[in-house]
Design a protein around this motif. Structure first.
Motif, PDB file in Angstrom:
ATOM      1  N   ILE A   4      60.203   3.403 -80.077  1.00  0.00           N
ATOM      2  CA  ILE A   4      61.417   3.350 -79.258  1.00  0.00           C
ATOM      3  C   ILE A   4      62.539   4.046 -80.005  1.00  0.00           C
ATOM      4  O   ILE A   4      62.935   3.614 -81.094  1.00  0.00           O
ATOM      5  N   SER A   7      66.637   1.984 -80.356  1.00  0.00           N
ATOM      6  CA  SER A   7      66.116   0.634 -80.186  1.00  0.00           C
ATOM      7  C   SER A   7      67.163  -0.465 -80.264  1.00  0.00           C
ATOM      8  O   SER A   7      66.877  -1.613 -79.935  1.00  0.00           O
ATOM      9  N   GLY A  12      66.597  -0.916 -75.140  1.00  0.00           N
ATOM     10  CA  GLY A  12      65.631  -0.804 -76.220  1.00  0.00           C
ATOM     11  C   GLY A  12      65.169  -2.152 -76.729  1.00  0.00           C
ATOM     12  O   GLY A  12      63.971  -2.344 -77.018  1.00  0.00           O
ATOM     13  N   GLN A  13      66.068  -3.106 -76.834  1.00  0.00           N
ATOM     14  CA  GLN A  13      65.716  -4.439 -77.325  1.00  0.00           C
ATOM     15  C   GLN A  13      64.791  -5.157 -76.342  1.00  0.00           C
ATOM     16  O   GLN A  13      63.778  -5.745 -76.745  1.00  0.00           O
ATOM     17  N   ALA A  16      61.354  -3.561 -76.477  1.00  0.00           N
ATOM     18  CA  ALA A  16      60.562  -3.989 -77.632  1.00  0.00           C
ATOM     19  C   ALA A  16      59.922  -5.353 -77.380  1.00  0.00           C
ATOM     20  O   ALA A  16      58.758  -5.589 -77.751  1.00  0.00           O
ATOM     21  N   LEU A  29      60.634   0.886 -84.310  1.00  0.00           N
ATOM     22  CA  LEU A  29      61.974   0.870 -83.730  1.00  0.00           C
ATOM     23  C   LEU A  29      62.861   1.811 -84.527  1.00  0.00           C
ATOM     24  O   LEU A  29      62.975   1.676 -85.753  1.00  0.00           O
ATOM     25  N   PRO A  34      68.408   0.457 -87.546  1.00  0.00           N
ATOM     26  CA  PRO A  34      67.497  -0.351 -86.731  1.00  0.00           C
ATOM     27  C   PRO A  34      67.323  -1.765 -87.269  1.00  0.00           C
ATOM     28  O   PRO A  34      67.443  -2.014 -88.477  1.00  0.00           O
ATOM     29  N   ASP A  41      57.371  -5.635 -86.030  1.00  0.00           N
ATOM     30  CA  ASP A  41      57.955  -4.312 -85.820  1.00  0.00           C
ATOM     31  C   ASP A  41      58.099  -3.536 -87.128  1.00  0.00           C
ATOM     32  O   ASP A  41      58.451  -4.106 -88.171  1.00  0.00           O
TER      33      ASP A  41
END
Length: 306
Positions: A4, A7, A12-13, A16, A29, A34, A41
């Motif tokens: 992503i 992120s 983006g969050q 994820a 991410l 980030p 992740d």
């Protein structure tokens, strides 16, 4: 590996979370600073204005999601977005990855015509022109057979958490604080709004559906509502007597020379004079089991969260 880019934003969050929950725990991410969303992740800091950093961020990725946002600043958009999207496309092509491009509707006509995936671009304004060129660049690379990509397009957001939009900022945030809500130009025109978690869930679904690529998709929304009806839903949810105040165009014109935020907002205002009809029949037909959040459900969540 799925990656992503951008992120840290709300889209983006949520993306994820959805990818980790239903598709893969092999996630990277990427942003300037980030932060992990899920325990598994991988995070990578990158400046997408730099090709080498962009290429390193994309390397090893089967699917790359572009959810990059910039502040509402026309000059910044003109100076940075063309380089960013060029770097991303070059990196995706070099690494034989797939690209899922999250797009908005700035380039669409700002009138009451229903908007479909085949609606011709009529960009008016600096930011609309930038977004149109970005989408056209991707479409050109797809047509040339150099880029395996899909465009996921969404109208204005509303949603939980730190969702940023005109509607969240001017209306729901104020109502939740017990204040009067404000709406631009009219509270009688129909608004198409997308619940931010729905946008991310739908994008994850499309990104993991191989035959969805090579196309543009409108992401799913509930049926359009008027702002005055959304205020009534908020009243029903909270047993309150909220009201909204319509801000006329002359007021925005008066404030425009003295307020940079309003200056940046100005090119978007004409859309609020007309019904905004964002058609999602294509998505609904292809993915009939997708549960789209209703305005009632979304407003319940907005007013329930701390």
């Amino acid at each position: 590996m799925q990656t992503i880019l951008g992120s840290n934003g709300q889209i983006g969050q949520e993306l994820a979370k959805e990818l980790n929950r239903n598709y893969t725990q092999s996630l990277r991410l990427v942003s300037r600073h980030p932060q992990k969303v899920n325990e598994t992740d991988e995070v990578m800091a990158a400046d997408l204005m730099n090709f080498d950093q962009t290429n390193a961020a994309v390397a090893g990725s089967a699917i790359v999601y572009f959810t990059v946002g910039l502040p509402m600043n026309s000059t910044m958009w003109e100076e940075q977005f063309p380089t960013i999207i060029d770097n991303v496309i070059r990196a995706v092509e070099a690494n034989h990855s797939k690209l899922v491009f999250f797009d908005n509707t700035y380039m669409y006509p700002k009138d009451a015509r229903p908007q479909t995936e085949t609606t011709a671009f009529e960009p008016i304004g600096r930011k609309a022109t930038v977004r149109a060129k970005m989408a056209q660049t991707i479409l050109g690379e797809m047509a040339a057979g150099r880029l395996d990509a899909v465009i996921c397009r969404a109208p204005e957001f509303y949603g939980p958490g730190k969702t940023q939009s005109i509607t969240n900022t001017m209306l729901f945030k104020n109502l939740k604080a017990g204040k009067k809500g404000y709406v631009p130009l009219s509270d009688r025109t129909l608004r198409s709004l997308i619940w931010t978690p729905d946008a991310s869930r739908a994008m994850a679904l499309i990104g993991n559906t191989p035959d969805a690529f090579g196309q543009t998709w409108h992401l799913p929304v509930d049926k359009p509502q008027r702002y005055r009806d959304l205020v009534q839903l908020a009243n029903q949810e909270t047993h309150s007597h909220f009201k909204d105040t319509v801000l006329p165009m002359w007021l925005f014109r008066l404030a425009r020379p003295f307020n940079q935020r309003i200056q940046e907002l100005f090119e978007l205002l004409p859309r609020y004079k007309y019904d905004n009809l964002f058609v999602t029949d294509k998505f609904n037909t292809r993915f009939p089991d997708f549960k789209t959040t209703t305005f009632e459900e979304g407003i319940h969540q907005i007013f329930s969260e701390e």
